[in-house]
Design a protein around this motif. Structure first.
Motif, mmCIF file in Angstrom:
data_model
loop_
_atom_site.group_PDB
_atom_site.id
_atom_site.type_symbol
_atom_site.label_atom_id
_atom_site.label_comp_id
_atom_site.label_asym_id
_atom_site.label_seq_id
_atom_site.Cartn_x
_atom_site.Cartn_y
_atom_site.Cartn_z
ATOM 1 N N SER B 113 0.825 -1.204 0.000
ATOM 2 C CA SER B 113 0.000 0.000 0.000
ATOM 3 C C SER B 113 0.864 1.261 0.000
ATOM 4 C CB SER B 113 -0.923 -0.023 1.220
ATOM 5 O OG SER B 113 -1.423 1.262 1.467
ATOM 6 N N SER B 114 1.864 1.317 0.900
ATOM 7 C CA SER B 114 2.605 2.574 1.007
ATOM 8 C C SER B 114 3.455 2.825 -0.229
ATOM 9 C CB SER B 114 3.447 2.598 2.284
ATOM 10 O OG SER B 114 4.350 1.543 2.270
ATOM 11 N N SER B 115 4.017 1.735 -0.837
ATOM 12 C CA SER B 115 4.830 2.012 -2.026
ATOM 13 C C SER B 115 3.937 2.394 -3.211
ATOM 14 C CB SER B 115 5.763 0.846 -2.351
ATOM 15 O OG SER B 115 5.052 -0.347 -2.516
ATOM 16 N N ALA B 116 2.733 1.818 -3.293
ATOM 17 C CA ALA B 116 1.814 2.212 -4.366
ATOM 18 C C ALA B 116 1.398 3.671 -4.189
ATOM 19 C CB ALA B 116 0.588 1.303 -4.373
ATOM 20 N N MET B 117 1.135 4.043 -2.945
ATOM 21 C CA MET B 117 0.742 5.423 -2.632
ATOM 22 C C MET B 117 1.835 6.397 -3.068
ATOM 23 S SD MET B 117 -2.199 5.904 -1.057
ATOM 24 C CE MET B 117 -3.412 5.223 0.039
ATOM 25 N N GLU B 118 3.094 6.009 -2.824
ATOM 26 C CA GLU B 118 4.199 6.879 -3.202
ATOM 27 C C GLU B 118 4.226 7.112 -4.708
ATOM 28 O OE1 GLU B 118 7.911 5.434 -1.556
ATOM 29 O OE2 GLU B 118 6.983 5.478 0.433
ATOM 30 N N SER B 119 3.777 6.085 -5.462
ATOM 31 C CA SER B 119 3.727 6.261 -6.907
ATOM 32 C C SER B 119 2.414 6.884 -7.347
ATOM 33 C CB SER B 119 3.917 4.921 -7.610
ATOM 34 O OG SER B 119 5.260 4.542 -7.540
ATOM 35 N N GLY B 120 1.617 7.307 -6.375
ATOM 36 C CA GLY B 120 0.386 8.013 -6.721
ATOM 37 C C GLY B 120 -0.812 7.115 -6.939
ATOM 38 N N ILE B 121 -0.661 5.807 -6.609
ATOM 39 C CA ILE B 121 -1.808 4.906 -6.775
ATOM 40 C C ILE B 121 -2.500 4.748 -5.425
ATOM 41 C CG2 ILE B 121 -2.538 2.578 -7.361
ATOM 42 C CD1 ILE B 121 -0.046 2.473 -9.209
ATOM 43 N N ASN B 122 -3.764 5.106 -5.380
ATOM 44 C CA ASN B 122 -4.507 5.091 -4.122
ATOM 45 C C ASN B 122 -4.924 3.667 -3.764
ATOM 46 O OD1 ASN B 122 -5.986 5.626 -1.890
ATOM 47 N ND2 ASN B 122 -7.502 6.946 -2.903
ATOM 48 N N LEU B 123 -4.049 2.969 -3.051
ATOM 49 C CA LEU B 123 -4.275 1.573 -2.695
ATOM 50 C C LEU B 123 -4.141 1.465 -1.174
ATOM 51 C CD1 LEU B 123 -4.584 -1.319 -3.942
ATOM 52 C CD2 LEU B 123 -2.103 -1.477 -3.882
ATOM 53 N N VAL B 124 -5.260 1.169 -0.499
ATOM 54 C CA VAL B 124 -5.274 1.173 0.964
ATOM 55 C C VAL B 124 -5.289 -0.262 1.484
ATOM 56 C CG1 VAL B 124 -6.546 1.955 2.994
ATOM 57 C CG2 VAL B 124 -6.548 3.334 0.921
ATOM 58 N N ALA B 125 -4.483 -0.548 2.496
ATOM 59 C CA ALA B 125 -4.446 -1.895 3.077
ATOM 60 C C ALA B 125 -5.615 -2.115 4.018
ATOM 61 C CB ALA B 125 -3.125 -2.096 3.823
ATOM 62 N N GLU B 126 -6.291 -3.257 3.870
ATOM 63 C CA GLU B 126 -7.385 -3.614 4.774
ATOM 64 C C GLU B 126 -7.251 -5.073 5.181
ATOM 65 O OE1 GLU B 126 -11.183 -2.806 3.080
ATOM 66 O OE2 GLU B 126 -10.971 -0.643 3.320
ATOM 67 N N THR B 127 -7.653 -5.391 6.424
ATOM 68 C CA THR B 127 -7.531 -6.758 6.903
ATOM 69 C C THR B 127 -8.851 -7.269 7.448
ATOM 70 O OG1 THR B 127 -6.759 -5.864 8.998
ATOM 71 C CG2 THR B 127 -5.084 -6.605 7.475
ATOM 72 N N PRO B 128 -9.702 -7.812 6.559
ATOM 73 C CA PRO B 128 -10.966 -8.396 7.030
ATOM 74 C C PRO B 128 -10.708 -9.719 7.753
ATOM 75 C CG PRO B 128 -10.712 -8.703 4.662
ATOM 76 C CD PRO B 128 -9.534 -7.903 5.118
ATOM 77 N N ASP B 129 -11.746 -10.254 8.410
ATOM 78 C CA ASP B 129 -11.634 -11.580 9.019
ATOM 79 C C ASP B 129 -11.405 -12.619 7.931
ATOM 80 O OD1 ASP B 129 -11.905 -10.913 11.598
ATOM 81 O OD2 ASP B 129 -14.089 -11.091 11.623
ATOM 82 N N TYR B 130 -10.828 -13.741 8.323
ATOM 83 C CA TYR B 130 -10.517 -14.769 7.347
ATOM 84 C C TYR B 130 -11.743 -15.154 6.516
ATOM 85 C CZ TYR B 130 -9.368 -19.235 5.309
ATOM 86 O OH TYR B 130 -9.184 -20.252 4.410
ATOM 87 N N GLY B 131 -12.864 -15.374 7.183
ATOM 88 C CA GLY B 131 -14.058 -15.828 6.473
ATOM 89 C C GLY B 131 -14.504 -14.833 5.421
ATOM 90 N N ALA B 132 -14.528 -13.565 5.800
ATOM 91 C CA ALA B 132 -14.963 -12.525 4.871
ATOM 92 C C ALA B 132 -13.964 -12.399 3.723
ATOM 93 C CB ALA B 132 -15.091 -11.198 5.606
ATOM 94 N N TRP B 133 -12.700 -12.499 4.061
ATOM 95 C CA TRP B 133 -11.653 -12.409 3.037
ATOM 96 C C TRP B 133 -11.782 -13.546 2.024
ATOM 97 C CZ3 TRP B 133 -7.763 -16.109 2.234
ATOM 98 C CH2 TRP B 133 -6.789 -15.738 1.295
ATOM 99 N N ASN B 134 -11.977 -14.752 2.577
ATOM 100 C CA ASN B 134 -12.068 -15.942 1.741
ATOM 101 C C ASN B 134 -13.249 -15.869 0.787
ATOM 102 O OD1 ASN B 134 -11.018 -18.535 1.126
ATOM 103 N ND2 ASN B 134 -12.746 -19.453 2.203
ATOM 104 N N THR B 135 -14.390 -15.388 1.313
ATOM 105 C CA THR B 135 -15.579 -15.276 0.474
ATOM 106 C C THR B 135 -15.375 -14.229 -0.616
ATOM 107 O OG1 THR B 135 -16.899 -15.917 2.364
ATOM 108 C CG2 THR B 135 -18.064 -14.911 0.531
ATOM 109 N N ALA B 136 -14.792 -13.091 -0.250
ATOM 110 C CA ALA B 136 -14.551 -12.032 -1.242
ATOM 111 C C ALA B 136 -13.606 -12.533 -2.327
ATOM 112 C CB ALA B 136 -13.972 -10.798 -0.563
ATOM 113 N N LEU B 137 -12.635 -13.333 -1.908
ATOM 114 C CA LEU B 137 -11.661 -13.886 -2.852
ATOM 115 C C LEU B 137 -12.370 -14.729 -3.909
ATOM 116 C CD1 LEU B 137 -8.481 -14.428 -3.251
ATOM 117 C CD2 LEU B 137 -8.952 -16.581 -2.099
ATOM 118 N N MET B 138 -13.246 -15.600 -3.450
ATOM 119 C CA MET B 138 -13.875 -16.547 -4.372
ATOM 120 C C MET B 138 -15.030 -15.924 -5.148
ATOM 121 S SD MET B 138 -13.676 -19.916 -2.006
ATOM 122 C CE MET B 138 -12.092 -20.489 -1.420
ATOM 123 N N ASP B 139 -15.701 -14.959 -4.518
ATOM 124 C CA ASP B 139 -16.792 -14.254 -5.198
ATOM 125 C C ASP B 139 -16.274 -13.218 -6.184
ATOM 126 O OD1 ASP B 139 -18.697 -15.555 -3.877
ATOM 127 O OD2 ASP B 139 -19.222 -13.962 -2.478
ATOM 128 N N GLY B 140 -15.010 -12.871 -6.057
ATOM 129 C CA GLY B 140 -14.454 -11.828 -6.912
ATOM 130 C C GLY B 140 -14.914 -10.447 -6.507
#
Lengths: 330, 600
Positions: B113-140
């Motif tokens: 996130s921080s290196s992308a931000m330095e290049s001007g790309i607005n990319l924010v780090a987020e840490t959802p719970d494993y279950g939510a992350w896993n579902t988002a991963l597979m659902d796209g």
């Protein structure tokens, strides 16, 4: 008497119904999908994944409408079936809980009861004793404000790793098989000691402070002054004050029991102690609906039973309750 | 009660945020109109320059290149906040995720996130719970996320099959999470799957084409090789594998399935340190190997066909049940194991000969019938057996004699089949044949009968440990001259890293496969040992890949994805997030053991 308990039982039953319903609903509102967690890392082809998904949804009974799931849940509950764990698939939730519960009882019951007894006695003793008040009271405040986890890590580090006196993980030695031998029992106690002490110390601080403040209040009451004026010995005055001061503490004990499981959770994680607390954490992280439900159901039942016992205890220790009941039925 | 309050709080926060969001949108629209004019002007200027950018295929951290690609594709900072806007002037707001609690990845995404931000790309780090992350991963439904599910493999196909899994369906559960659609690359992966594993030149050619497209299109970004976390204390057992010249070479790990990839060789090479006392416990200290970090949870089953749970009873595959072949990732060789030999007699026929004299632990003979039965389970139960898709191109299995099988294929996927040869674990037909579908695909398999080096110790198992007892009649002692050293293996599950660290330091645990941050310092001081005495300390286990959701703007634009690849500071991930415990990945994503196939 009958009326008193009749009313209580109605309250308990409706609380149970509500609590269990919430317990069933909450995991299902969590974002995410447990079947997907189970299917993680199966190298299936996209075409076959849906097939496997349906297969496991059927096994867990998640392929039917939500209201049917709810009804099935109650039916299964009365058959003593809490379903199959997703995380620990294909193990039954009841089997997992039954394996964990003995460790919880072994750890929590002594910690709660001993700290209640010792804390109250000590608080009552310390009140109005200048040097104790000045030294032990701040210590009590510190103890009760200490996070369990921090105290746990501190104990594990000092007594476990540096001094090497106590083991820091597990419920018994990793070189042992459970058996009825002295070696095994000793190992069990050795592993129990640090988690027990970390819980005991924190609770102890809380009870001691509560009792100390309560006793001071009671010693200022008219009846205490009257007793003193009659020339009663200090110990007798304190005995009367103690009986009055313990009542709010007993209510506190009932409330504490509900919070205790959360305290045990971090303690169990820090010491790798295989109780229910460990499973709650695992189940929530892995969205294991059935295991979450099972663990919390167990807690709900324990809290209700504990409260019910306290209700009975109250009748015994507080004569006014008994009088009230007589008055009510007359 | 508390929970209800939290829900109320969450709901009210959502309401507040959405109100604020509405206002911001209105403001943004006004700005947009102004910005569009500016962009139009700049575009005109850019067209005048018109010198094509020379972007190297193999990307590396290069903020100047990232900036050049962004500018070239029309991503410029129009509102002066230091972050670029899309060519149409809309704001870019992206997130990069990993599950909460995966501490190494959490640090890695904060670097991303921080290196992308330095290049001007607005990319924010987020840490959802494993279950939510896993579902988002597979659902796209994620923006960008880390994943490392391609396992150690003898073929480059395994990784590219994960990266370019197709067709795209609602549930992308086993790869191509970013839903990248490109028929050309899909065809190449299919072509690779159907290439013989000994056709190195052919594989190199196809891999080259895949890599060229991948590195131009950048649908996902390979970043670093996750380590094969393992550190050991040699006070009880010696002769551990390491990079030292005279040391044995094998994988020092017990992870799920890794016994089959050389972990077993590690057990065979171990030598007891002299002078260690047996102690008073049930298990003699000098005959027992204590290990931790492989089991993720308490023992749940001993069924080699269950998905996802193998991590709980590591040893089920490898120690208890065995496969036809073993694959050694260090030499990149497959050696016959239960099989004596195996070869393609023509393009669609594979003949396997099973070793003579292999016995199950109940005394029965392991022969071709057991192998046929195991493979055919995939045909019988397509819903519950993971290797069922093999039967799409496998026609039948014939028994030639008691020890010889002939696999008859229609259009074989050679690479997948060769993976399966060391990933399918043979079970005894005489025990499993009478079981129901539910017992086979979802049963615990208590009191297992296996063929492997160890037997399940049902008396020793506890909620925090699995215990294995040596099988003294193991066939490989005679057939391969291979004998495992520890009489007992106690596989411990610690619930926290501090306990794992304390135990390995005290020598209570011999081998730890936990990820212990900062272990480099302990290796340097000699408290514990690892495979390499200096960075990266650990062998590489798999590739951590940043998947980009190619269905949403601006990540549906190859130029933007490519700019992001140059903007990420992989060096910081290696040095800061991992304190030198990992290596930066090759842009091809292939592990060092498959570097022959880097051809871009």
């Amino acid at each position: 008497m009958r009326r008193y308990f009749g009313r209580k039982i109605v309250v308990y039953l409706s609380t149970f119904f509500l609590a269990v319903t919430i317990d069933w609903a909450i995991p299902r509102f969590m974002p995410g999908n447990p079947i997907l967690n189970l299917l993680t890392r199966v190298a299936g082809r996209p075409e076959t994944v849906q097939h496997m998904y349906n297969y496991y949804s059927r096994i867990f009974g998640l392929d039917i409408p939500v209201w049917k799931q709810y009804i099935n849940f109650w039916i299964a509950l009365f058959h003593g079936d809490l379903g199959t764990s997703v995380l620990m698939f294909p193990q039954k939730v009841t089997a997992i809980i039954m394996r964990a519960v003995p460790y919880d009882i072994f750890l929590l019951v002594p910690a709660i009861l001993l700290s209640f007894y010792a804390g109250n006695k000590f608080g009552a003793f310390a009140a109005r004793t200048k040097w104790l008040d000045n030294t032990v009271l701040p210590l009590g405040y510190m103890l009760t404000a200490t996070p369990y986890m921090w105290l746990g890590i501190l104990l594990a580090w000092s007594l476990g790793i540096v001094a090497g006196i106590f083991p820091i993980a597990g419920a018994y030695g990793f070189n042992l098989q459970p058996s009825l031998s002295w070696v095994f029992i000793l190992s069990l106690l050795e592993h129990w000691f640090l988690p027990f002490v970390s819980l005991f110390l924190v609770y102890f601080g809380g009870w001691a402070i509560g009792m100390r403040n309560m006793i001071i209040y009671e010693l200022e009451a008219d009846y205490s002054h009257y007793l003193e004026a009659l020339g009663a010995p200090r110990s007798l005055v304190r005995k009367y004050a103690y009986r009055n001061a313990i009542l709010p503490q007993i209510t506190g004990l009932a409330l504490q029991l509900g919070v205790v499981v959360a305290g045990a959770l971090v303690t169990e994680v820090v010491f790798s102690y295989p109780g229910i607390g460990y499973w709650i954490l695992q189940a929530i992280q892995n969205q294991d609906y059935f295991l979450i439900q099972g663990c919390f159901l167990f807690i709900i039942i324990m809290v209700l039973i504990a409260n019910f016992i306290i209700d009975i205890v109250y009748v015994i220790v507080d004569p006014r309750t008994r009088l009230g009941m007589v008055g009510g039925s007359a | 009660m508390k929970k209800v309050f939290i829900w109320l709080l969450v709901i009210s926060m959502i309401v507040v945020f959405s109100l604020v969001g509405c206002k911001e949108e209105a403001a943004a629209e006004e700005e947009e109109e102004m910005a569009e004019e500016e962009v139009a002007e700049e575009e005109e200027m850019a067209e005048e320059e018109a010198a094509p950018l020379d972007i190297p295929l193999g990307f590396s951290y290069d903020p100047a290149m990232a900036a050049a690609i962004l500018a070239d594709a029309g991503y410029v900072d129009t509102d002066g906040d230091g972050l670029v806007e899309a060519p149409d002037g809309s704001k870019i707001e992206l997130t990069v995720t990993c599950p909460f609690g995966w501490t190494d990845w959490m640090e890695a995404i904060s670097v991303i996130s921080s290196s992308a931000m330095e290049s001007g790309i607005n990319l924010v780090a987020e840490t959802p719970d494993y279950g939510a992350w896993n579902t988002a991963l597979m659902d796209g439904t994620f923006n960008a996320t880390l994943n490392n599910w391609a396992s150690l493999s003898n073929t480059p196909w395994t990784l590219y099959n994960l990266l370019f899994r197709h067709p795209i369906v609602d549930l992308m559960q086993s790869g191509n999470f970013g839903r990248y659609e490109n028929q050309e690359i899909f065809d190449l992966v299919d072509q690779l799957a159907a290439t013989q594993t000994d056709d190195i030149a052919g594989m190199q050619d196809i891999c080259g084409q895949i890599q060229t497209t991948m590195l131009t299109e950048m649908p996902m970004i390979p970043l670093w090789y996750n380590g094969l976390w393992s550190q050991w204390n040699d006070s009880v057992w010696s002769n551990w594998p390491s990079s030292a010249e005279d040391a044995p070479k094998s994988l020092p790990t017990s992870w799920s399935g890794y016994w089959q990839l050389g972990g077993l060789t590690t057990l065979a090479n171990l030598e007891p340190v002299e002078g260690v006392e047996a102690g008073t416990g049930t298990y003699a200290r000098n005959e027992t190997l204590y290990m931790s970090g492989a089991a993720w949870g308490a023992f749940s089953d001993l069924n080699p066909f269950l998905p996802g749970t193998k991590a709980n009873s590591t040893g089920t595959i490898g120690l208890l049940y065995e496969s036809l072949f073993q694959y050694d990732p260090l030499t990149n060789e497959m050696t016959p194991f239960l099989a004596e030999s195996g070869e393609w007699t023509d393009d669609s026929t594979y003949v396997v000969k099973i070793r003579d004299g292999i016995k199950w632990t109940d005394g029965q003979t392991l022969d071709a019938n057991d192998v046929k039965f195991t493979f055919e389970l995939g045909q019988t139960y397509p819903g519950g057996i993971w290797y069922a898709p093999m039967w799409d191109y496998l026609d039948s299995i014939d028994l030639v004699d008691d020890l010889t099988l002939q696999f008859n294929f229609t259009a074989p996927l050679y690479q997948e089949f060769s993976n399966n040869l060391y990933n399918i674990f043979i079970v005894p037909e005489h025990i499993w044949a009478s079981r129901t579908e539910e017992e086979i695909t979802a049963g615990i398999n208590e009191n297992p009968v296996g063929s492997g080096a160890y037997e399940w110790d049902a008396a020793g198992v506890g909620p925090d440990r699995n215990v294995w007892t040596k099988n003294n009649d193991w066939w490989a002692i005679d057939a391969l001259g291979m004998d495992v050293a520890p009489n007992k293996i106690v596989d411990i599950r610690f619930s926290s890293n501090n306990v794992a660290l304390g135990s390995i330091l005290k020598g209570e645990v011999d081998l730890s496969n936990n990820f212990l941050p900062g272990v480099a310092e302990l290796v340097n001081k000699g408290y514990v040992k690892s495979y390499f005495p200096e960075a990266p300390y650990m062998l590489s286990a798999n590739t951590a890949v940043l998947f980009l959701n190619t269905t949403i703007a601006p990540m549906n634009d190859a130029a933007f994805r490519r700019a992001l690849a140059f903007a990420i500071n992989t060096g910081d991930i290696v040095n800061v997030a991992y304190a030198n415990l990992v290596k930066a990945a090759d842009p091809s994503g292939l592990l060092p053991s498959l570097s022959t196939f880097n051809n871009y």
